[in-house]
Design a protein around this motif. Structure first.
Motif, PDB file in Angstrom:
ATOM      1  N   THR A 221      -7.169  73.583  40.841  1.00 36.28           N
ATOM      2  CA  THR A 221      -7.229  72.149  40.492  1.00 36.28           C
ATOM      3  C   THR A 221      -7.245  71.965  38.982  1.00 36.28           C
ATOM      4  O   THR A 221      -6.513  71.130  38.440  1.00 36.28           O
ATOM      5  N   THR A 222      -8.091  72.752  38.300  1.00 34.78           N
ATOM      6  CA  THR A 222      -8.221  72.577  36.857  1.00 34.78           C
ATOM      7  C   THR A 222      -6.961  73.048  36.143  1.00 34.78           C
ATOM      8  O   THR A 222      -6.549  72.454  35.140  1.00 34.78           O
ATOM      9  N   LEU A 223      -6.314  74.095  36.666  1.00 37.34           N
ATOM     10  CA  LEU A 223      -5.055  74.559  36.081  1.00 37.34           C
ATOM     11  C   LEU A 223      -4.001  73.457  36.113  1.00 37.34           C
ATOM     12  O   LEU A 223      -3.298  73.226  35.117  1.00 37.34           O
ATOM     13  N   ALA A 224      -3.886  72.766  37.246  1.00 35.34           N
ATOM     14  CA  ALA A 224      -2.899  71.680  37.347  1.00 35.34           C
ATOM     15  C   ALA A 224      -3.158  70.624  36.270  1.00 35.34           C
ATOM     16  O   ALA A 224      -2.226  70.144  35.609  1.00 35.34           O
ATOM     17  N   CYS A 225      -4.430  70.279  36.079  1.00 36.67           N
ATOM     18  CA  CYS A 225      -4.778  69.287  35.052  1.00 36.67           C
ATOM     19  C   CYS A 225      -4.506  69.820  33.651  1.00 36.67           C
ATOM     20  O   CYS A 225      -4.046  69.087  32.772  1.00 36.67           O
ATOM     21  N   ASP A 226      -4.784  71.105  33.446  1.00 35.16           N
ATOM     22  CA  ASP A 226      -4.553  71.714  32.140  1.00 35.16           C
ATOM     23  C   ASP A 226      -3.067  71.676  31.773  1.00 35.16           C
ATOM     24  O   ASP A 226      -2.697  71.360  30.637  1.00 35.16           O
ATOM     25  N   VAL A 227      -2.220  72.000  32.744  1.00 38.61           N
ATOM     26  CA  VAL A 227      -0.770  71.998  32.490  1.00 38.61           C
ATOM     27  C   VAL A 227      -0.295  70.582  32.167  1.00 38.61           C
ATOM     28  O   VAL A 227       0.488  70.368  31.231  1.00 38.61           O
ATOM     29  N   LEU A 228      -0.792  69.600  32.913  1.00 38.48           N
ATOM     30  CA  LEU A 228      -0.442  68.200  32.607  1.00 38.48           C
ATOM     31  C   LEU A 228      -0.899  67.806  31.206  1.00 38.48           C
ATOM     32  O   LEU A 228      -0.151  67.185  30.447  1.00 38.48           O
ATOM     33  N   ALA A 229      -2.139  68.173  30.867  1.00 37.77           N
ATOM     34  CA  ALA A 229      -2.690  67.814  29.554  1.00 37.77           C
ATOM     35  C   ALA A 229      -1.888  68.460  28.433  1.00 37.77           C
ATOM     36  O   ALA A 229      -1.532  67.807  27.445  1.00 37.77           O
ATOM     37  N   ARG A 230      -1.590  69.751  28.573  1.00 37.28           N
ATOM     38  CA  ARG A 230      -0.817  70.448  27.548  1.00 37.28           C
ATOM     39  C   ARG A 230       0.586  69.863  27.422  1.00 37.28           C
ATOM     40  O   ARG A 230       1.114  69.708  26.310  1.00 37.28           O
ATOM     41  N   PHE A 231       1.198  69.552  28.564  1.00 37.19           N
ATOM     42  CA  PHE A 231       2.548  68.988  28.556  1.00 37.19           C
ATOM     43  C   PHE A 231       2.562  67.652  27.805  1.00 37.19           C
ATOM     44  O   PHE A 231       3.420  67.396  26.956  1.00 37.19           O
ATOM     45  N   LYS A 232       1.599  66.802  28.132  1.00 36.86           N
ATOM     46  CA  LYS A 232       1.557  65.471  27.507  1.00 36.86           C
ATOM     47  C   LYS A 232       1.270  65.566  26.009  1.00 36.86           C
ATOM     48  O   LYS A 232       1.827  64.806  25.222  1.00 36.86           O
ATOM     49  N   ARG A 233       0.408  66.502  25.606  1.00 37.67           N
ATOM     50  CA  ARG A 233       0.149  66.664  24.168  1.00 37.67           C
ATOM     51  C   ARG A 233       1.431  67.056  23.444  1.00 37.67           C
ATOM     52  O   ARG A 233       1.756  66.522  22.383  1.00 37.67           O
ATOM     53  N   LEU A 234       2.176  68.009  24.025  1.00 34.00           N
ATOM     54  CA  LEU A 234       3.438  68.445  23.412  1.00 34.00           C
ATOM     55  C   LEU A 234       4.473  67.321  23.408  1.00 34.00           C
ATOM     56  O   LEU A 234       5.377  67.303  22.588  1.00 34.00           O
ATOM     57  N   ASP A 235       4.299  66.375  24.340  1.00 34.52           N
ATOM     58  CA  ASP A 235       5.244  65.264  24.461  1.00 34.52           C
ATOM     59  C   ASP A 235       4.808  64.040  23.651  1.00 34.52           C
ATOM     60  O   ASP A 235       5.319  62.936  23.857  1.00 34.52           O
ATOM     61  N   GLY A 236       3.820  64.231  22.776  1.00 35.07           N
ATOM     62  CA  GLY A 236       3.466  63.160  21.843  1.00 35.07           C
ATOM     63  C   GLY A 236       2.371  62.220  22.300  1.00 35.07           C
ATOM     64  O   GLY A 236       2.197  61.145  21.731  1.00 35.07           O
ATOM     65  N   TYR A 237       1.614  62.601  23.333  1.00 36.20           N
ATOM     66  CA  TYR A 237       0.540  61.745  23.838  1.00 36.20           C
ATOM     67  C   TYR A 237      -0.803  62.127  23.216  1.00 36.20           C
ATOM     68  O   TYR A 237      -1.033  63.283  22.869  1.00 36.20           O
ATOM     69  N   ARG A 238      -1.700  61.134  23.157  1.00 38.63           N
ATOM     70  CA  ARG A 238      -3.100  61.409  22.874  1.00 38.63           C
ATOM     71  C   ARG A 238      -3.757  61.604  24.237  1.00 38.63           C
ATOM     72  O   ARG A 238      -3.790  60.686  25.055  1.00 38.63           O
ATOM     73  N   VAL A 239      -4.282  62.786  24.472  1.00 38.52           N
ATOM     74  CA  VAL A 239      -4.734  63.171  25.816  1.00 38.52           C
ATOM     75  C   VAL A 239      -6.253  63.272  25.866  1.00 38.52           C
ATOM     76  O   VAL A 239      -6.896  63.723  24.917  1.00 38.52           O
ATOM     77  N   HIS A 240      -6.811  62.853  27.007  1.00 36.86           N
ATOM     78  CA  HIS A 240      -8.218  63.134  27.306  1.00 36.86           C
ATOM     79  C   HIS A 240      -8.232  63.847  28.656  1.00 36.86           C
ATOM     80  O   HIS A 240      -7.824  63.289  29.671  1.00 36.86           O
ATOM     81  N   PHE A 241      -8.674  65.105  28.630  1.00 39.46           N
ATOM     82  CA  PHE A 241      -8.688  65.953  29.828  1.00 39.46           C
ATOM     83  C   PHE A 241     -10.147  66.293  30.123  1.00 39.46           C
ATOM     84  O   PHE A 241     -10.821  66.917  29.317  1.00 39.46           O
ATOM     85  N   LEU A 242     -10.604  65.847  31.292  1.00 39.04           N
ATOM     86  CA  LEU A 242     -12.018  65.943  31.663  1.00 39.04           C
ATOM     87  C   LEU A 242     -12.229  66.868  32.854  1.00 39.04           C
ATOM     88  O   LEU A 242     -11.512  66.791  33.848  1.00 39.04           O
TER      89      LEU A 242
END
Length: 515
Positions: A28-49
C-alpha cells in the motif's frame, strides 16, 4: 503554496500498531510512494502521508501484558512502521500518530461539528464483539466454538457486550452518498469496488456506534466523561489532522484538502467510502477525490496468515532480491486493484528477464560500446533516419501515456508501456547492429548509439518513481546532473561530447543458491 505548482495529496491508511509490518503494508505504501514521486517529478507540490493507529482495547491489553503503559508501548511499536519506510525508501512527507495532541484536537473538533449538525445522539449498544478484530458481528455470522464460545469469521472469540454509546446517524446519509458516487464516478476505484460500495449503501444503512465506555485508551469524547471515541472517528480523522484541521484557513489545509487519493486495502474500503464521506459531509468538510482499494497478496498460492507461518516480511524480500527489484515486482506483476500471488519463481523471472536481460542489458551494451568506440563521450549524431525517429518518438510520447495510467493508479499498465519502449530499443539495436557499423559506417554507428543513449535517458527518468536508486545509477552513467532529472527535462536532449563514466551493470542476473 509554491507559485504555479499544483498540489497533490496522497495517503496510506494508518497502520494498527499491534501488527508487525508485512508485505501488505509495504504494498500500500509503495503505491503511494510511486504516486508521490511521480507527481513531484511532474511539477507538483506533494504531501504524502502515512502513520499509525495507536488506540483501542487491543493496544491497552497488549501494553498491560508487556507490563508497560499504553503510550510507551505505542512509542515502541510505532517505530516498526517508521523503519519500514526507511527500508523501502518511501518518501513520505509526514508520519502521523493518533496519540499526538494535534490529532486529539482534530478529532474532538470534528466530533463537536457532528454534534452541532444533529448527527450524533446517545443510545446503548448490545452485540457480539471480538476484541482481537475490534469489530462487532451479527449472530448469523458466528459459529459455535468447541467450548460453547462464539467464534467470528476471522476465528476470533466473541463476547456479548452491552454499553452506553454515542451513535452517528449514518442511516440518514444513504441518498447523499449515492448522489456523491453518481456525481463522482471515480470516487471509488477500481470500478468493481465502486459497485460493491453502491450495493451496500442501497441495501440500507444502520446508525453507527462511535464511542466506547468499556476501555479507556483513546481520544476522550468532548463533554462526555467515561466515553472515548471508537476507531471510525479516531482513525479516519488522521487525513485531515495532517493538513491542519480544524484550522481550515491554514495554508496547508487550503492547499492539500480534499485529498487526491486515499489508498486502502479492500478490507477497509467500506470505512473509507461510506463512513468517512458521511462524517465529512455532516461536518461541512469537502470529501476526498478518490478512494482506491487494492487487492491482497497470497504466498505461493496460499492465503497469508500468522497461523500458517507464511507471512512475508519486507526486510527478507529486500535482503534476498534487492530493494528496487522488489519495488518493481510488486507493481508490475499484478493489475493494481486485483489480488496477486507472490512466488519466488515469479520475482526471479521478472528480475532476470525484464530487469537484467531487457533494461539492464540494453544500457550495458549501449554504454559499453560508447566507452569503447566513442572515446567514452556522448556520440555526435548525424541526420536521423526514419527508424531513429520512430524510437525517439516512442520515448517522447511515453510520458503522456504513463501519466494517464498513474492518474488512475494503473501502475502495472504504466510499467508495461515503459517496457514496450525498452523492447523497441532492444529491437532497434539488434536491427541497426552498431557493432557492424563500427567497421562500415562509424558516423552511422555514432548516430545509432546517440539515439539509444537518449532513449535510455528518457526511460530512466520516467522509471525513477518505481526504482529510484537503480535509475539514479543509470542516469549517473549518462552524466545527467541531479538537477536535470525531472519530467520537464525530458524535452532536452543529451549533449554530444559530454564525458561518460565507466559503465557498470545495474541489474545483475539472480542465480538461485543451490541447497
Amino acid at each position: 503554496m509554491t507559485a504555479g505548482k499544483p498540489a497533490y495529496y496522497v495517503t496510506t491508511p494508518i497502520y494498527y500498531v499491534n501488527d508487525v509490518p508485512h508485505i501488505g503494508h509495504a504494498y500500500t505504501t509503495l503505491a503511494c510512494d510511486v504516486l508521490a514521486r511521480f507527481k513531484r517529478l511532474d511539477g507538483y507540490r506533494v504531501h504524502f502521508l502515512t502513520g499509525t493507529d495507536e488506540h483501542g482495547q487491543k493496544v491497552e491489553q497488549s501494553a498491560e501484558k508487556a507490563g508497560i503503559d499504553p503510550q510507551s508501548f505505542t512509542d515502541r511499536v510505532s517505530q516498526n512502521f517508521r523503519d519500514l519506510s526507511k527500508l523501502m525508501n518511501f518518501s513520505n512527507d509526514d508520519f502521523i500518530r493518533t496519540t499526538e495532541e494535534r490529532h486529539k484536537r482534530s478529532c474532538q473538533e470534528l466530533w463537536r461539528k457532528l454534534v452541532e449538525a444533529g448527527d450524533i445522539y446517545l443510545g446503548s449498544y448490545a452485540g457480539w464483539y471480538a476484541v482481537r478484530d475490534e469489530a462487532y458481528y451479527a449472530e448469523s455470522e458466528l459459529e459455535d466454538g468447541p467450548d460453547g464460545r462464539k467464534i467470528a469469521p476471522s476465528g476470533a472469540e466473541c463476547e456479548w457486550v452491552e454499553e452506553e454509546s454515542y451513535f452517528f446517524r449514518l442511516s440518514a446519509w444513504g441518498d447523499r452518498l449515492l448522489k456523491l458516487y453518481e456525481e463522482q464516478p471515480d470516487f471509488v476505484l477500481p470500478a468493481g469496488r465502486r459497485n460493491e460500495v453502491m450495493s451496500f449503501v442501497k441495501g440500507g444503512l444502520k446508525d453507527l456506534s462511535i464511542s466506547r465506555t468499556t476501555f479507556g485508551w483513546g481520544v476522550p469524547v468532548p463533554d462526555a466523561p467515561g466515553h472515548i471515541m471508537y476507531v471510525w472517528i479516531d482513525a479516519l480523522t488522521n487525513y485531515i489532522t495532517a493538513v491542519g484541521y480544524p484550522d481550515t484557513d491554514a495554508e496547508n489545509f487550503k492547499t492539500f484538502w480534499p485529498a487526491d487519493v486515499h489508498m486502502v486495502g479492500k478490507d477497509i474500503l467500506r470505512f473509507h467510502a461510506v463512513y468517512w464521506p458521511a462524517f465529512l459531509m455532516a461536518a461541512g468538510v469537502p470529501t476526498p477525490k478518490r478512494v482506491f482499494a487494492h487487492g491482497w497478496w497470497t504466498n505461493e498460492g496460499e492465503k497469508i496468515s500468522k497461523t500458517v507461518g507464511n507471512v512475508i516480511a519486507p526486510a527478507d524480500l529486500v535482503e534476498r532480491y534487492g530493494l528496487d527489484q522488489v519495488r518493481y515486482f510488486l507493481l508490475r506483476e499484478v493489475p493494481f486493484g486485483n489480488d496477486g500471488d507472490f512466488s519466488n519463481k515469479a520475482i526471479i523471472g521478472r528480475m532476470n528477464y525484464d530487469l537484467a536481460n531487457q533494461f539492464g542489458n540494453l544500457a550495458q551494451r549501449v554504454l559499453s560500446m560508447i566507452a569503447k568506440n566513442c572515446d567514452a563521450k556522448v556520440p555526435q549524431p548525424q541526420a536521423f533516419e526514419p527508424e531513429d525517429e520512430d524510437l525517439l518518438r516512442a520515448t517522447a510520447l511515453l510520458l503522456q501515456d504513463v501519466r494517464a495510467d498513474m492518474d488512475r493508479q494503473q501502475f502495472h499498465q504504466a510499467l508495461t508501456k515503459i517496457w514496450k519502449v525498452v523492447s523497441a530499443a532492444n529491437s532497434y539495436i539488434d536491427h541497426a547492429a552498431p557493432w557492424t557499423l563500427k567497421k562500415t559506417d562509424p558516423a552511422r554507428m555514432a548516430t545509432v548509439l546517440y539515439v539509444l543513449a537518449e532513449s535510455i535517458r528518457q526511460l530512466a527518468i520516467i522509471t525513477q518513481p518505481v526504482m529510484p536508486d537503480a535509475m539514479a545509477t543509470m542516469l549517473d552513467q549518462l552524466s545527467i546532473d541531479p538537477s536535470e532529472r525531472d519530467f520537464a527535462c525530458l524535452e532536452r536532449q543529451l549533449k554530444p561530447g559530454a564525458p561518460l563514466p565507466k559503465p557498470e551493470p545495474i541489474f545483475p542476473r539472480f542465480v538461485e543458491e543451490e541447497a
